[in-house]
Design an enzyme around this catalytic site. Structure first.
Site, PDB file in Angstrom:
ATOM      1  N   VAL A 120      10.227   8.091  -7.046  1.00  0.00           N
ATOM      2  CA  VAL A 120      11.048   6.941  -6.642  1.00  0.00           C
ATOM      3  C   VAL A 120      11.534   6.270  -7.919  1.00  0.00           C
ATOM      4  CG1 VAL A 120      11.118   4.755  -5.408  1.00  0.00           C
ATOM      5  CG2 VAL A 120       9.714   6.629  -4.510  1.00  0.00           C
ATOM      6  N   HIS A 122       1.145   2.061 -10.225  1.00  0.00           N
ATOM      7  CA  HIS A 122       0.153   2.431  -9.212  1.00  0.00           C
ATOM      8  C   HIS A 122      -1.184   1.798  -9.587  1.00  0.00           C
ATOM      9  CE1 HIS A 122       2.335   6.104  -7.533  1.00  0.00           C
ATOM     10  NE2 HIS A 122       2.982   5.937  -8.683  1.00  0.00           N
ATOM     11  N   ASN A 150       4.331   6.612 -13.609  1.00  0.00           N
ATOM     12  CA  ASN A 150       4.910   7.935 -13.786  1.00  0.00           C
ATOM     13  C   ASN A 150       6.353   7.795 -14.264  1.00  0.00           C
ATOM     14  OD1 ASN A 150       2.560   9.154 -12.772  1.00  0.00           O
ATOM     15  ND2 ASN A 150       3.274   8.933 -10.662  1.00  0.00           N
ATOM     16  N   HIS A 166       7.511   1.314 -11.102  1.00  0.00           N
ATOM     17  CA  HIS A 166       6.399   0.777 -10.319  1.00  0.00           C
ATOM     18  C   HIS A 166       5.105   1.169 -10.991  1.00  0.00           C
ATOM     19  CE1 HIS A 166       7.621   4.713  -8.797  1.00  0.00           C
ATOM     20  NE2 HIS A 166       6.338   4.956  -8.601  1.00  0.00           N
ATOM     21  N   ARG A 214       0.835  -1.209   0.000  1.00  0.00           N
ATOM     22  CA  ARG A 214       0.000   0.000   0.000  1.00  0.00           C
ATOM     23  C   ARG A 214       0.866   1.253   0.000  1.00  0.00           C
ATOM     24  NH1 ARG A 214      -5.004  -1.904   0.529  1.00  0.00           N
ATOM     25  NH2 ARG A 214      -5.182  -3.859   1.698  1.00  0.00           N
ATOM     26  N   ASP A 215       0.436   2.236  -0.797  1.00  0.00           N
ATOM     27  CA  ASP A 215       1.144   3.516  -0.851  1.00  0.00           C
ATOM     28  C   ASP A 215       1.004   4.224   0.503  1.00  0.00           C
ATOM     29  OD1 ASP A 215       2.011   5.514  -3.471  1.00  0.00           O
ATOM     30  OD2 ASP A 215       1.667   6.443  -1.507  1.00  0.00           O
ATOM     31  N   ILE A 216       2.079   4.839   0.941  1.00  0.00           N
ATOM     32  CA  ILE A 216       2.089   5.513   2.249  1.00  0.00           C
ATOM     33  C   ILE A 216       1.234   6.787   2.231  1.00  0.00           C
ATOM     34  CG2 ILE A 216       4.090   7.043   1.935  1.00  0.00           C
ATOM     35  CD1 ILE A 216       5.106   5.980   4.666  1.00  0.00           C
TER      36      ILE A 216
HETATM   37  P1  5GP Z   1       5.969   8.041  -7.989  1.00  0.00           P
HETATM   38  O1  5GP Z   1       5.706   9.459  -7.568  1.00  0.00           O
HETATM   39  O2  5GP Z   1       7.455   7.768  -8.094  1.00  0.00           O
HETATM   40  O3  5GP Z   1       5.214   7.589  -9.203  1.00  0.00           O
HETATM   41  O4  5GP Z   1       5.407   7.131  -6.831  1.00  0.00           O
HETATM   42  C1  5GP Z   1       6.082   6.917  -5.644  1.00  0.00           C
HETATM   43  C2  5GP Z   1       5.060   6.565  -4.602  1.00  0.00           C
HETATM   44  O5  5GP Z   1       5.723   5.976  -3.508  1.00  0.00           O
HETATM   45  C3  5GP Z   1       4.277   7.768  -4.068  1.00  0.00           C
HETATM   46  O6  5GP Z   1       2.898   7.617  -4.334  1.00  0.00           O
HETATM   47  C4  5GP Z   1       4.603   7.775  -2.575  1.00  0.00           C
HETATM   48  O7  5GP Z   1       3.509   8.124  -1.765  1.00  0.00           O
HETATM   49  C5  5GP Z   1       5.056   6.339  -2.336  1.00  0.00           C
HETATM   50  N1  5GP Z   1       6.012   6.190  -1.252  1.00  0.00           N
HETATM   51  C6  5GP Z   1       7.107   6.970  -1.027  1.00  0.00           C
HETATM   52  N2  5GP Z   1       7.774   6.530   0.047  1.00  0.00           N
HETATM   53  C7  5GP Z   1       7.075   5.448   0.511  1.00  0.00           C
HETATM   54  C8  5GP Z   1       7.285   4.571   1.628  1.00  0.00           C
HETATM   55  O8  5GP Z   1       8.232   4.677   2.393  1.00  0.00           O
HETATM   56  N3  5GP Z   1       6.364   3.591   1.790  1.00  0.00           N
HETATM   57  C9  5GP Z   1       5.306   3.421   0.939  1.00  0.00           C
HETATM   58  N4  5GP Z   1       4.464   2.413   1.209  1.00  0.00           N
HETATM   59  N5  5GP Z   1       5.088   4.239  -0.110  1.00  0.00           N
HETATM   60  C10 5GP Z   1       5.965   5.241  -0.324  1.00  0.00           C
END
Ligand code: 5GP
Length: 120
Positions: free
Chosen positions: A98, A104, A89, A102, A31-33
Site C-alpha cells: 500500500v 506496522h 516496508n 505506514h 488493525r491490520d486486516i
Molecule cells: P505493506 O505490505 O504495504 O507494508 O502493508 C500493508 C498492510 O495493509 C498489510 O499488512 C495488509 O494486510 C493491510 N491491509 C491491506 N488492505 C487492508 C484493508 O482494507 N484494511 C486493513 N485494515 N488493512 C489492510
C-alpha cells in the site's frame, strides 16, 4: 507524494470500514486486516507520502509522530514492557503493498528474529 486513493485513504475518509484504535489530526491507526501477530496495528499519517523513499527531511516529524503514537499505544495496552516490533516496508523488495507510508506495530507474542524471506 502518494495518490490519495489508496485503501488507507478510503479508511481515513470512512469509505471502507476498519477497526480504528486511534486517531488525531496527524494520523489514524487501525488493525491490520491480515494480522501477522496477535496485535497488528497500522499507523498511517494523514499527509500524502507514498514511500519512505519519498519522505523529505522536513517531514521527519511525520515518522517520529507515528513512532511516538505506537509507543503510547503499547504502554496503554500493557505490552510495552513485554515488547513489540515496529516495521516500515519500502517498495517491492521491502514488501510494501500500500503506497501511503505506514508503520506496522506487531506484538502479543515472541516475534523471533527477522530476516530475509527464504533464509533460515
Ligand atoms: P505493506 O505490505 O504495504 O507494508 O502493508 C500493508 C498492510 O495493509 C498489510 O499488512 C495488509 O494486510 C493491510 N491491509 C491491506 N488492505 C487492508 C484493508 O482494507 N484494511 C486493513 N485494515 N488493512 C489492510
Amino acid at each position: 507524494m502518494s495518490s490519495n486513493d489508496t485503501i488507507f485513504h478510503k479508511i481515513m475518509r470512512r469509505e471502507i470500514p476498519a477497526d480504528i484504535v486511534y486517531e488525531d489530526e496527524h494520523m489514524i491507526a487501525f488493525r491490520d486486516i491480515a494480522p501477522q501477530a496477535p496485535v497488528h496495528v497500522l499507523f498511517v499519517p494523514k499527509v500524502d507520502i507514498a514511500t519512505l523513499d519519498d519522505l523529505q527531511p522536513s517531514q521527519a516529524g511525520v515518522v517520529g509522530r507515528l513512532a511516538v503514537a505506537a509507543a503510547d499505544y503499547a504502554r496503554r495496552e500493557g505490552f510495552a514492557e513485554s515488547g513489540y516490533r515496529i516495521v516500515m516496508n519500502c517498495n517491492d523488495d521491502g514488501g510494501q503493498t500500500v503506497f501511503q507510508i505506514h508503520l506496522h506495530l506487531l506484538a502479543g507474542a515472541p516475534l523471533g528474529h527477522f530476516g530475509v524471506a527464504g533464509r533460515s
